[in-house]
Design an enzyme around this catalytic site. Structure first.
Site: not given
Length: 362
Positions: A3, A210-211, A251-253, A277, A280
């Site tokens: 949400e 990994p998350r 990170m961010g890739e 998600n 993506e």
């Protein structure tokens, strides 16, 4: 969390139209709060949602003085709705969802349900089936407008170095599958599935991301302990095109990794996290694999599975079988990815429809 992602998309568009709009956002979970705070920062005011008690709601609304309340998806709280209706404050339910199972539960309390539904000035369901369920529960058909699912209107960027694989991408015969945003309890299952994949396809590669950054070392140790040759994205001295696994500890890739891989497994779904998600990878035309726990994105995943752009896999054997099947059949792999992408493209446009419906209340 789902949400909050949808709300953030609406809010960003509203602020583009009216930069001085004063928006207060309430969430009920820390993960939802994180989405709002990190995504919108000082553009909005965030509070945790007050308990649905008459006195609490009255005090909260007296302080906030809302001109309108937009509720996301299915957060239906009787005292909220009753109090705002009594004060003639318009209430809009956006990106509204109502499963048949939920509808049957509400019908058991038909008097209360009808009172709640009549509190809405406007309901904006994600599809026609949901719209009919809201109408059956008491929503005025003239105040129920199907807009589609806002989550499909998210925009993604592929930041990072195009040589993400460090040698793997140079060989057109090398196929790579991605296990994205994994949680504790999932990594070993996915790595054991890759062991089975390698028995049939010795040149196949796996990227496991990994998350949470604090688990990068833990997962790397697990990869090594299972006997894989591997390297980490963050350690260029160890890069080797012969390695079987890469730990994506940058990170961010993630979107770049999705773009460059052939098959995407979306994590948080083999354990009861609720999934991450899958729009993506689908937006990039990748075949999507997921575990059974997808309640954060249930309606999105239902669309993808229904159009054969995604497949549910729950065990080591099911995962390896699906990966091998897609790797050995290029046509099947590309068709599944095309179907996933078609779902996303066909479903876009809900954001503008929703914002157009909200504007008269601002």
């Amino acid at each position: 969390m789902g949400e909050s992602i949808a709300a953030k998309t609406i809010i960003e568009r509203l602020l583009q139209l009216k930069p001085d709009l004063n928006i207060v956002v309430t969430t009920t979970t820390p993960t939802g709060a994180k989405q709002i705070i990190e995504g919108l920062g000082s553009k909005v005011t965030h509070h945790y949602s007050p308990c649905d008690l008459p006195g609490t709601i009255k005090r909260f609304t007296r302080r906030i003085q809302p001109g309108a309340l937009v509720i996301m998806e299915t957060e239906l709280w009787p005292n909220w709705l009753h109090h705002l209706k009594s004060r003639d404050i318009p209430v809009i339910l956006a990106n509204a969802r109502m499963s048949e199972k939920s509808a049957q539960k509400y019908l058991k309390f038909s008097t209360l349900s009808q009172q709640m539904m009549k509190a809405f000035k406007l309901v904006l369901p994600v599809n026609d089936k949901d719209a009919q369920r809201f109408i059956r529960l008491g929503v005025n058909p003239n105040q129920c407008v199907t807009t589609g699912n806002i989550k499909f209107d998210q925009q993604f960027t592929c930041n990072g170095d195009e040589s993400y694989f460090h040698g793997w991408e140079g060989d057109s015969k090398t196929l790579v599958w991605l296990a994205a945003s994994t949680h504790k309890g999932e990594d070993e299952i996915l790595l054991k599935a890759h062991q089975q994949v390698l028995q049939s396809l010795p040149d196949a590669k796996l990227i496991i991301v990994p998350r949470h950054p604090e688990r990068f070392d833990e997962v790397s140790n697990l990869v090594a302990g299972l006997g894989f040759t591997y390297h980490r994205r963050s350690q260029p001295d160890a890069w080797n095109e012969q390695n079987q696994v890469m730990v994506g500890d940058s990170m961010g890739e993630l979107m770049l990794a999705y773009k460059l891989t052939d098959i995407a497994f979306v994590g948080g779904s083999l354990v009861p996290i609720g999934g991450h998600n899958m729009i993506e990878p689908a937006s990039l035309g990748k075949p999507v694999l997921s575990g059974p726990h997808v309640h954060n994105f249930s309606e999105v995943y239902r669309e993808l599975v229904g159009q054969e752009g995604a497949k549910t896999v729950a065990t080591v054997g099911e995962i390896s079988e699906a990966v091998i099947s897609l790797m050995v059949d290029e046509q099947k792999r590309q068709l599944m990815g095309q179907k996933a992408q078609a779902v996303v493209e066909h479903s876009r446009g809900a954001l503008e429809k929703t914002v157009n419906q909200l504007e008269p209340f601002l």
